[in-house]
Design a protein around this motif. Sequence first.
Motif, PDB file in Angstrom:
ATOM      1  N   ASN A 242       1.986   4.728   1.105  1.00 16.04           N
ATOM      2  CA  ASN A 242       1.845   5.628   2.244  1.00 16.04           C
ATOM      3  C   ASN A 242       2.066   7.061   1.775  1.00 16.04           C
ATOM      4  O   ASN A 242       3.144   7.393   1.266  1.00 16.04           O
TER       5      ASN A 242
ATOM      6  N   TYR B  24       1.772   7.847  -7.413  1.00 22.18           N
ATOM      7  CA  TYR B  24       1.908   6.391  -7.556  1.00 22.18           C
ATOM      8  C   TYR B  24       3.360   5.964  -7.352  1.00 22.18           C
ATOM      9  O   TYR B  24       4.281   6.788  -7.464  1.00 22.18           O
TER      10      TYR B  24
ATOM     11  N   MET C 151       0.847  -1.198   0.000  1.00 18.94           N
ATOM     12  CA  MET C 151       0.000   0.000   0.000  1.00 18.94           C
ATOM     13  C   MET C 151       0.883   1.248   0.000  1.00 18.94           C
ATOM     14  O   MET C 151       1.886   1.301   0.704  1.00 18.94           O
TER      15      MET C 151
END
Length: 259
Positions: free
Chosen positions: A3, A255, A1
Motif C-alpha cells: 500500500n 518495496y 500487496m
Amino acid sequence: MLNLGRYGSRNNLNLQIFDFVSSTPIMTFDYATTTTNEFTGETVYARGGDGNPRRISWSGDKDSTLAVETQVFTLQHLAMLAGEPIEKGAQNIYKSQVVTVESDGSGGKKITLSKAPINGTESVKVFSYVNGIISEPQTVSNVTGKDVTLDSASTIQVGQDVEVYYQFTAANAAKLSYTSKGFPGYVWIAGDTLYADEKAGDVVAVQQVFRKAKLQPNFTVTYSPTGDPSSLSLTFDLFPVLVNGQEVMKEEIIYEDEE
C-alpha cells in the motif's frame, strides 16, 4: 500487496557504482554528505490573439543530474574524475628534511636521514639551514644507506643544521596520473534510501536506478587545516537507456524489505 503512502525523506542516498559496459562494481558509496537529483526541461509556447497569451506549449530538452557532496573520499573517486587507472607498486617519493651535522668519527662530517636516498650523490642536495631558510649549498661526497657523508670542503660545522632534498623509494604505493587526455567514463548507479510513511508510521525501502551516468570533469579539492573538512563535489550527467521499449533515465522502486 504494497500500500503506497504519503512520504517524507530525511535520509541520504547510498550508492553502488558500476562500470556501464561490463557492470563490474567500482565502489559502494554510502558515506556522502548529501545527494541531489535534479531534472530540468525547456518549454516553448505558441502565442496569439489579443494580449498575445499562450496557446500551446511544447516541452523538451529534458536533462537530469545527480550531484553528490562528500567529505570522505577515496582514490577511486579521484580516478573516476581523472579517467585514469590507479597504478600500484613501488614509487619514488620526494622528501625534504632538516637534520643536524654529526662527526663521522674520523674527522669528517655526516648526516643521517630517515630514508635511504636513491640515485647517488648527485641527487642529494644539502644546504646550510639558518633561521628557518636554506642558505649555502654543501657538497656531498658519499651516500651509504641512510648516511650521507659531506665533503671535507663543506662550510657547515658539526652541530649545525642542514636541510636535505632527496628521493627515496616507497615499496608499497598507489599512483593516479591526471593526464590531459583522461576524462570520466560511463557508469550506472543504484541508490538506496528510506522514506517515512506519515500515516502508517513506518519506513519503506526505496531503490533508485540511474541507467547511464557520466561524471562532469570539473572538480576542486581544497586542502586546509582550518574550518570544515574539505568537501568533494561529484556531479553525474544522466542519460536515457532503452528499457522495455522506453527511454529511461531513472527508475524508482518502493518495496517491502522483509529482512
